[in-house]
Motif scaffolding. Structure first.
Motif, short mmCIF file in Angstrom:
data_model
loop_
_atom_site.label_atom_id
_atom_site.label_comp_id
_atom_site.label_asym_id
_atom_site.label_seq_id
_atom_site.Cartn_x
_atom_site.Cartn_y
_atom_site.Cartn_z
N TYR A 52 46.18 28.97 44.35
CA TYR A 52 45.19 28.08 43.74
C TYR A 52 43.80 28.72 43.71
O TYR A 52 42.80 28.03 43.76
N LYS A 53 43.79 30.04 43.66
CA LYS A 53 42.50 30.74 43.50
C LYS A 53 42.46 31.42 42.14
O LYS A 53 43.44 32.00 41.69
N THR A 54 41.28 31.36 41.55
CA THR A 54 41.08 31.90 40.21
C THR A 54 41.22 33.41 40.17
O THR A 54 40.71 34.10 41.04
N GLN A 55 41.86 33.89 39.11
CA GLN A 55 41.76 35.31 38.77
C GLN A 55 40.60 35.45 37.78
O GLN A 55 39.54 35.95 38.11
N VAL A 56 40.78 34.98 36.56
CA VAL A 56 39.67 34.90 35.60
C VAL A 56 39.48 33.45 35.15
O VAL A 56 38.38 32.93 35.07
N PHE A 57 40.62 32.79 34.90
CA PHE A 57 40.57 31.42 34.42
C PHE A 57 40.72 30.45 35.59
O PHE A 57 41.60 30.61 36.42
N ILE A 58 39.84 29.47 35.64
CA ILE A 58 39.88 28.48 36.70
C ILE A 58 41.22 27.75 36.62
O ILE A 58 41.74 27.50 35.54
N ASN A 59 41.74 27.44 37.80
CA ASN A 59 43.10 26.91 37.90
C ASN A 59 43.45 25.79 36.93
O ASN A 59 44.52 25.77 36.34
N HIS A 60 42.54 24.85 36.73
CA HIS A 60 42.91 23.69 35.92
C HIS A 60 42.88 23.98 34.42
O HIS A 60 43.24 23.12 33.61
N GLU A 61 42.48 25.19 34.01
CA GLU A 61 42.40 25.48 32.58
C GLU A 61 43.76 25.61 31.90
O GLU A 61 43.85 25.57 30.69
N ARG A 66 47.15 33.71 34.83
CA ARG A 66 47.32 34.33 36.14
C ARG A 66 46.45 33.65 37.17
O ARG A 66 45.33 33.21 36.89
N THR A 67 46.99 33.61 38.38
CA THR A 67 46.20 33.19 39.54
C THR A 67 46.12 34.42 40.45
O THR A 67 46.76 35.43 40.17
N ARG A 68 45.41 34.31 41.55
CA ARG A 68 45.37 35.43 42.49
C ARG A 68 46.77 35.75 43.02
O ARG A 68 47.06 36.89 43.32
N LEU A 69 47.60 34.72 43.14
CA LEU A 69 48.95 34.95 43.65
C LEU A 69 49.80 35.74 42.65
O LEU A 69 50.39 36.76 42.99
N THR A 70 49.84 35.28 41.40
CA THR A 70 50.68 36.00 40.43
C THR A 70 50.09 37.39 40.16
O THR A 70 50.83 38.34 39.95
N HIS A 71 48.77 37.50 40.19
CA HIS A 71 48.15 38.83 40.07
C HIS A 71 48.64 39.75 41.19
O HIS A 71 49.04 40.88 40.95
N SER A 72 48.62 39.25 42.43
CA SER A 72 49.02 40.08 43.57
C SER A 72 50.49 40.49 43.45
O SER A 72 50.85 41.62 43.79
N LEU A 73 51.33 39.58 42.94
CA LEU A 73 52.75 39.92 42.75
C LEU A 73 52.92 40.98 41.66
O LEU A 73 53.75 41.89 41.78
N GLU A 74 52.12 40.89 40.61
CA GLU A 74 52.20 41.91 39.55
C GLU A 74 51.71 43.26 40.05
O GLU A 74 52.29 44.30 39.72
N ALA A 97 49.51 45.82 48.58
CA ALA A 97 49.32 45.10 47.32
C ALA A 97 49.25 43.59 47.54
O ALA A 97 48.38 42.91 46.99
N LEU A 98 50.14 43.06 48.38
CA LEU A 98 50.16 41.61 48.59
C LEU A 98 48.94 41.13 49.37
O LEU A 98 48.53 39.98 49.26
N ALA A 99 48.35 42.03 50.15
CA ALA A 99 47.19 41.63 50.97
C ALA A 99 45.84 41.95 50.31
O ALA A 99 44.81 41.49 50.78
N HIS A 100 45.85 42.72 49.22
CA HIS A 100 44.58 43.30 48.77
C HIS A 100 43.55 42.27 48.34
O HIS A 100 42.36 42.53 48.39
N ASP A 101 43.99 41.07 47.92
CA ASP A 101 43.03 40.06 47.47
C ASP A 101 42.93 38.86 48.41
O ASP A 101 42.36 37.84 48.03
N LEU A 102 43.44 38.98 49.63
CA LEU A 102 43.42 37.82 50.55
C LEU A 102 42.00 37.33 50.83
O LEU A 102 41.80 36.17 51.14
N GLY A 103 41.01 38.21 50.72
CA GLY A 103 39.63 37.82 51.05
C GLY A 103 38.86 37.24 49.89
O GLY A 103 37.66 36.98 50.02
N GLU A 195 44.26 47.96 38.88
CA GLU A 195 43.60 48.10 37.57
C GLU A 195 44.57 47.92 36.41
O GLU A 195 44.25 47.26 35.43
N ILE A 196 45.74 48.54 36.53
CA ILE A 196 46.73 48.40 35.45
C ILE A 196 47.08 46.93 35.28
O ILE A 196 47.12 46.40 34.18
N ALA A 197 47.32 46.26 36.41
CA ALA A 197 47.71 44.85 36.35
C ALA A 197 46.61 44.01 35.73
O ALA A 197 46.86 43.27 34.77
#
Ligand code: MG
Length: 383
Positions: A52-61, A66-74, A97-103, A195-197
């Motif tokens: 439930y954390k934004t990648q680029v688009f806020i969750n409710h949009e 993508r969310t931070r979770l699906t980004h991390s999986l990709e 990769a799975l931890a890189h965006d935890l913060g 970056e690729i993702a």
């Protein structure tokens, strides 16, 4: 131990030569040390919140972005494929990769910028250092220690992007990692897989949101070539399939180039082991010059046309205000904080430590929780 250890290249991160964990633990019985790190990350509260954390688009949009979770999986998928092709440790690569965006804060980079701004007098805020802080300090799961007690190599990889001057400004937390030159090849690889993702999925999401168009992207080198290839082979393809065919081909070409260029460079530099990798002045994992240029043009395009798009900016400006006002509210009226955060506040030695408690609390929030907290404190609604 690691079933694949025999097939790892000598310059890969080897579990048998790990610099270990801060708190000594018995070795795992049915899995490797880096697998154990990966598993601890997946079971962490911070990992679940990525949904439930934004990648680029806020969750409710919308539900398809993508969310931070699906980004991390990709990122993990791309990095693992390349790790296997390079005979690196897939387990370590996946853990990093799975931890890189935890913060990451709620609301993506807008949230981080706002938190960095309000924390200016207290050491600032930087998401890579915060990722390390999550796994070193903030997860409360074990009786014997704070954090997840991950291996040195996983923690080193999590700090991979943090520039030395940023780390120095933010305090000693990360400094011991940054004395040498480079992190492991697994960390270097995850950095470029990230970056690729995001370049590719942000193009996909941007097109879906109709903030950018195929016509705008066609003049770009990689996109243009792949577009011609797909439309030549499948004329009249519907737009959704056309976009998917372009994106998957771009990812394939980027990963293929990355693997081949890195194999050439591994032959050229011929590092004997991970310590030789760390001593080098430049990273070994790299794109070819042509692909690096193509990648850069994608990145620039996204900065100009997507991240600064009026519709994205309107939402991010609002998000900054939310983070800002939450910080002020908790600082002035700590009774808004939950009991465990108030206990930490009482134990904090000085104003800097007190401000960090509040920053940690806000950084851990999901987008929707931050909205809900803001509504609880200030009224109004956000969605
Ligand atoms: Mg990322």
């Amino acid at each position: 131990m690691n079933a694949a250890a025999g097939s790892l290249a000598p310059y890969a991160a080897q579990e048998s030569r790990s610099r270990g964990r801060v708190h000594p633990e018995l070795p795992p019985t049915m899995r490797g040390e880096f697998q154990r790190d990966r598993d601890r990350i997946i079971h962490s509260a911070a990992f679940r919140r990525l949904e439930y954390k934004t990648q680029v688009f806020i969750n409710h949009e919308g539900d398809l972005y993508r969310t931070r979770l699906t980004h991390s999986l990709e990122v993990a998928q791309i990095a693992r494929s390349a790790a296997r092709a390079l005979a690196l440790s897939e387990d370590l690569t996946e853990a990093i990769a799975l931890a890189h965006d935890l913060g990451h804060t709620p609301f993506g980079h807008a949230g981080q910028d706002a938190l960095n701004h309000v924390m200016a007098d207290f050491g600032g805020f930087e998401h890579n250092l915060q990722s390390l802080r999550v796994v070193d300090e903030l997860e409360e799961k074990y009786a014997a220690f704070n954090g997840l007690n991950l291996c040195f190599e996983t923690r080193e990889g999590i700090l991979k992007h943090c520039r030395r001057n940023v780390a120095a400004r933010l305090g000693a937390l990360g400094l011991r990692f940054l004395q040498g030159g480079q992190p492991s090849l697994e960390a270097q690889l995850t950095n470029l897989a990230d970056e690729i993702a995001y370049n590719n999925h942000d193009i996909d999401d941007g097109l879906r949101a109709e903030l950018i168009s195929i016509e705008q992207l066609r003049p770009l080198p990689l996109f243009g070539e792949v577009y011609n290839e797909v439309t030549g082979r499948y004329p009249g393809l519907n737009e959704r399939r056309l976009i998917h065919e372009i994106i998957r081909r771009m990812i394939n070409q980027l990963v293929g180039d990355l693997v081949n260029t890195s194999l050439d460079r591994l032959r050229e530099f011929a590092p004997a082991d991970i310590d030789a990798v760390r001593e080098l002045r430049e990273p070994i994992i790299a794109f070819s010059p042509e692909m690096r240029a193509a990648n850069l043009s994608l990145k620039r395009f996204l900065h100009e046309h997507l991240y600064r798009h009026a519709r994205v900016r309107r939402v991010t400006e609002h998000a900054k205000q939310i983070v800002n006002e939450l910080f002020i509210a908790y600082r002035h009226e700590p009774t808004w904080l939950p009991a465990d955060a108030r206990v930490k506040l009482e134990r904090a030695g000085d104003e800097t430590a007190r401000a960090r408690v509040v920053a940690d609390y806000i950084a851990g929030m999901t987008d929707r929780f931050a909205y809900a907290e803001h509504t609880r404190i200030h009224g109004g609604s956000h969605v």
